[in-house]
Design an enzyme around this catalytic site. Sequence first.
Site, PDB file in Angstrom:
ATOM      1  N   GLU A  55       2.949  62.147  14.647  1.00 46.01           N
ATOM      2  CA  GLU A  55       2.925  61.742  16.097  1.00 46.01           C
ATOM      3  C   GLU A  55       3.762  62.714  17.035  1.00 46.01           C
ATOM      4  OE1 GLU A  55       2.267  57.069  15.618  1.00 46.01           O
ATOM      5  OE2 GLU A  55       4.448  57.809  15.750  1.00 46.01           O
ATOM      6  N   VAL A  56       3.480  63.949  16.793  1.00 41.96           N
ATOM      7  CA  VAL A  56       4.048  64.951  17.956  1.00 41.96           C
ATOM      8  C   VAL A  56       3.018  65.065  19.194  1.00 41.96           C
ATOM      9  CG1 VAL A  56       4.414  67.071  18.441  1.00 41.96           C
ATOM     10  CG2 VAL A  56       4.814  66.456  15.998  1.00 41.96           C
TER      11      VAL A  56
END
Lengths: 662, 662
Positions: B307-308
Amino acid sequence: MAVCAGAVSLRAEGTNLLPQPAKVSPGQGRLAITDTFRVALAGYVEPRLRAATQRLIRRLAKQTGIPLKEGIERDRSQAALVIHCDRAGERVQTIKEDESYKLEVTADQARLTAPTPVGVLRGMETFLQLVDLDTQGFGVAAVEIDDHPRFPWRGLLIDASRHWMPVPVIKRNLDAMAAVKLNVLHLHLTDDQGFRVESKRLPKLHGMGSDGFYYTQADIRDVLSYARERGIRVVPEFEMPGHAGSWFVGYPELASAPGPYVVERPWGVFDAAMDPTKEGLYALLDVFIGEMAALFPDEYFHIGGDEVNGKQWDRSPRIQAFLRRHSMKGNHDLQAYFNRRLLAIVQKHGKRMVGWDEILHPELPKNIVVQSWRGQKSLAEAARQGYRGILSYGYYLDHIQTASFHYGVDAMEGETADLTEEQKSRILGGEACMWSEYVTPENIDSRIWPRAAAIAERLWSPQEVRDVESMYRRLEATSRSLEGLGLTHRSSYQPMLERLTGTDDAAPLKVLANLLEPVKFYQRWETHPYTSFTPLNRLVDATRPESDAARQFAGLVQNLGANKEKIRKQLALWRDNQAELIPVMQRSALLQEAIPLAEDVSALATAGLEALEYIEAGKPVPQTWVDSQLTLLGRAAKPRAELLIMIVPSIRKLVEAAQAGK
Amino acid sequence: MAVCAGAVSLRAEGTNLLPQPAKVSPGQGRLAITDTFRVALAGYVEPRLRAATQRLIRRLAKQTGIPLKEGIERDRSQAALVIHCDRAGERVQTIKEDESYKLEVTADQARLTAPTPVGVLRGMETFLQLVDLDTQGFGVAAVEIDDHPRFPWRGLLIDASRHWMPVPVIKRNLDAMAAVKLNVLHLHLTDDQGFRVESKRLPKLHGMGSDGFYYTQADIRDVLSYARERGIRVVPEFEMPGHAGSWFVGYPELASAPGPYVVERPWGVFDAAMDPTKEGLYALLDVFIGEMAALFPDEYFHIGGDEVNGKQWDRSPRIQAFLRRHSMKGNHDLQAYFNRRLLAIVQKHGKRMVGWDEILHPELPKNIVVQSWRGQKSLAEAARQGYRGILSYGYYLDHIQTASFHYGVDAMEGETADLTEEQKSRILGGEACMWSEYVTPENIDSRIWPRAAAIAERLWSPQEVRDVESMYRRLEATSRSLEGLGLTHRSSYQPMLERLTGTDDAAPLKVLANLLEPVKFYQRWETHPYTSFTPLNRLVDATRPESDAARQFAGLVQNLGANKEKIRKQLALWRDNQAELIPVMQRSALLQEAIPLAEDVSALATAGLEALEYIEAGKPVPQTWVDSQLTLLGRAAKPRAELLIMIVPSIRKLVEAAQAGK
């Protein structure tokens, strides 16, 4: 001890305070408890107060489920609770410690002031008890409380000898004691069944007398510090010269007969007693008491002194010769001689001596304290003779009596009521006693709590606080909040019942168990050959000391006319429970002994339902029916499986009402 | 993985074993468990085995209520249980550790043999699960068990960042993991909301990123040793380069934008990410990873990687220039670059790298392990490419799905079923994930247990073990025994309900709560602006993840014809509960939001009762009645107060049955 009567009665109805404070005056408005709740400390501050403040915040967070910042607020105007302590307390807490406090709560702020940190601790517990939930959220109704204890000595005895009680058991009970403002933990550390404290000077004492279950000196220091943090004194008891069998395993030469001795397994009074005629005994006691006097800082030192049956003394020619040589009239004189010698040692090490009733003897000086298991008469006699005393008669938790029974026992009633004021001032308070023959760490909490809280109120609150109904209502709330503190008196019930059924579904068994109580006084001992190895995993061990269900049912039957429908519903449930319950009991080796109780509860419920029908019909009751109900009631009133069915008197009332035609 | 089919099915009916062993063959007779129960150790012995034996004896004593001697028996012929271990296990447990064991129980003796101490630990849990109570007392039915795990990696992730989880929470969950044969504790130690481990080399990490709530290195060593004693590996996770906000509070220079940064309070995905273009980042990571690699002995090291969102990277001219300079196509390439650099550091310190799905990139070597939250497809792709993987998709406990849902998710089904044997061998197992946005130490156990035990069985037992009804029956017994181990998933329910009512009488609220479940997936986050300061003290927080009552009711309705009387009784109870419940709810600020649920449960019960009447009468149902029931059902199916009423589908069935005239 002025009581603001109107206020107190409002409290009794409206709040859960227990023990009830000396003076309570309700105010206007309500202090909201939100996530901005902060505490400030003013006046004298010490680490104990900071730690107590942190505990208060944590408990409040747990009580409300609101995450609260744990730091202490520096800006008093931002604090919801401002605590002001005047000065340091005693270095070692004594019976003279000032425990009073004032708590004022307004809609804006709460202010707790006390002369000493111990007073602050008491007030903190009151504050936490005041927090409740209403339609707006958590908060505290505005109030002004001015409080102080009635007696300076409010104790709980825990017997760690008969069943070993590890440190966590002691600590959680210290938490509970603090919550209800008890201030003395009396640790019964030695008895025939175990020597439970490490002696570095005389290591054979715990080494051979404990089966390996004893408090190390580090454990003791840990307990002492935990207790002091909560404003609780710790008085150690070392039983002498009787109840001392565990001393003799390592040191048989102390006894009045040669030995060898073993750690005793059964309960009861044993013959083994120290030999008061031996000088070596006093030399050893000097070493031991010196070591223990240094370990335990409290000014009081309990030497036991009860239940010496004298048999070893009677049988010893050496001791008999000693009696004659000193013109002693008998064993009581010999014990007095021992106690005088012991007292000299105790005093040499800077302590005041406490002992049970039996130590009373005209030859002993007035500075000893007598703990009375015999009653107010014994206490009054001691006070008249100039001795100070504490009451334990009527406060034996192991006798499995009701909270209302204990609540009704007052140290200043009966023989003590006639004492002069000076004599009365010698009565320091009382102690609830948890003798541990029939408890383990698993169920000890359920035998102490919540009943000990009723005793705590008797010892803290003004004498005129005695409304039993109010006490029971507040006791219920106290019981819940003690579970929140980590006590297990409620949470241990379900797993113990599940273990008995061997399944998850303990619901039908619980319906039965809720109507039962263990037998009273020493009846278990008279029924069954108990030892310290006997499993305490039977229904009697799971069953709670007091049947709330039976008490509530009795309340309904008291006012039969108004409650017929409720009574009928309740009785039908009890009658029908049997169908599910009996097969469960038949499958369990542990429950078979209690099947007759289950059957009789069902029969009693049927009897009650039939009685109701006769009452409704308004017809005369056949004598044959009455006779068979009386047979049932007679049988059901008798203990079986060491248990009693507590609805018997209520069913009897219903049968009698039917018979009387009303 | 041979399964003795007849035996397994007997076990499924007769015992509480969970996870179910690979092979079970019942024997003749029964080994009694009495106060003479002793354990002997044969073959290889080490302190871990001795400690485990003592724990086994203590747990057996607690389970039975029989006091047992804790010492190890030297005379094997006197021992009820003889344990034989062949050799020492691995110095640091890996996925190759042999966890198999054999357990033979006859009427005379039980014999547990295993190649390693870890196998012995697994067998001990099986032995304890076999103990039951019958008419003769406690005992174990004769049996022969030959057992080993299906997958070598059977984990539980606990997120200690979103809500802080103190060491006792971790320890009791390790106990539970061991009881159901899970073998990996995955500690999610850092995230935007908190950096939860002490770094002595970089003290601003925990010092500024944790609000003071972090594990000291001594705490970690304590947890590691506790885990090893139970045959459990501990894999630490440090989230990089995203979910890393708490790193930047102390070290803003690591981020891709200047800062300053604070510990985040809301949940979700934040923009802050490490700046992969800075050499200083790798220098610091080398120091930190070196320190952590030495602290955590496990060969695997989890670097997060999920989840960057790339927003900080997109906005940074410096980073954009770097992308162009290195001909990278976008952020995924940049993250792969970061991961390659990171991998080099992780490997330099002797570890294998694990990360979430997103780390998969053709440029990364095959020796990394992918933890898949995306599903079997993602896992299959990784395996085909030569990567090893573990499944977490379908095992998110915070999604509040049923035990049967999790039980139905198998790492070898769907896309993975078509893999070659070699590819399949790359699938190491799975991990249940307890993300902690909506749990505190008070209710985390209730979100993990007993549902994680269903996942444990999926990962340990042969693939063909999949009888849901049997699983639920055994899950109930497991749930009870986990409470005995100190878990609080059951015992926390009542106090949380009592807190909501502000009284002792939570019984009517419990009737309602038993029919509810919290909303699923990420719906809470979509409903309410949660932060780490939001109190989790609402009905949704007390309510259990799975309504057993609704599931059981659905079972009754499934077979409507046979169960009409039971259904009617149940519905009447639900309908009538409202009268007592609503006033309680009205008084509580916390319960007012749930009043519509209580009203609808009552209305649904009434609808069900009316449906039954129509069915009984065999008359056509008026359309107006049907319409109004459908309106009710439509409304009642929608979440309110973040809760769902779980009997809606069953009531709908009754209404439809009435409509269909049967």
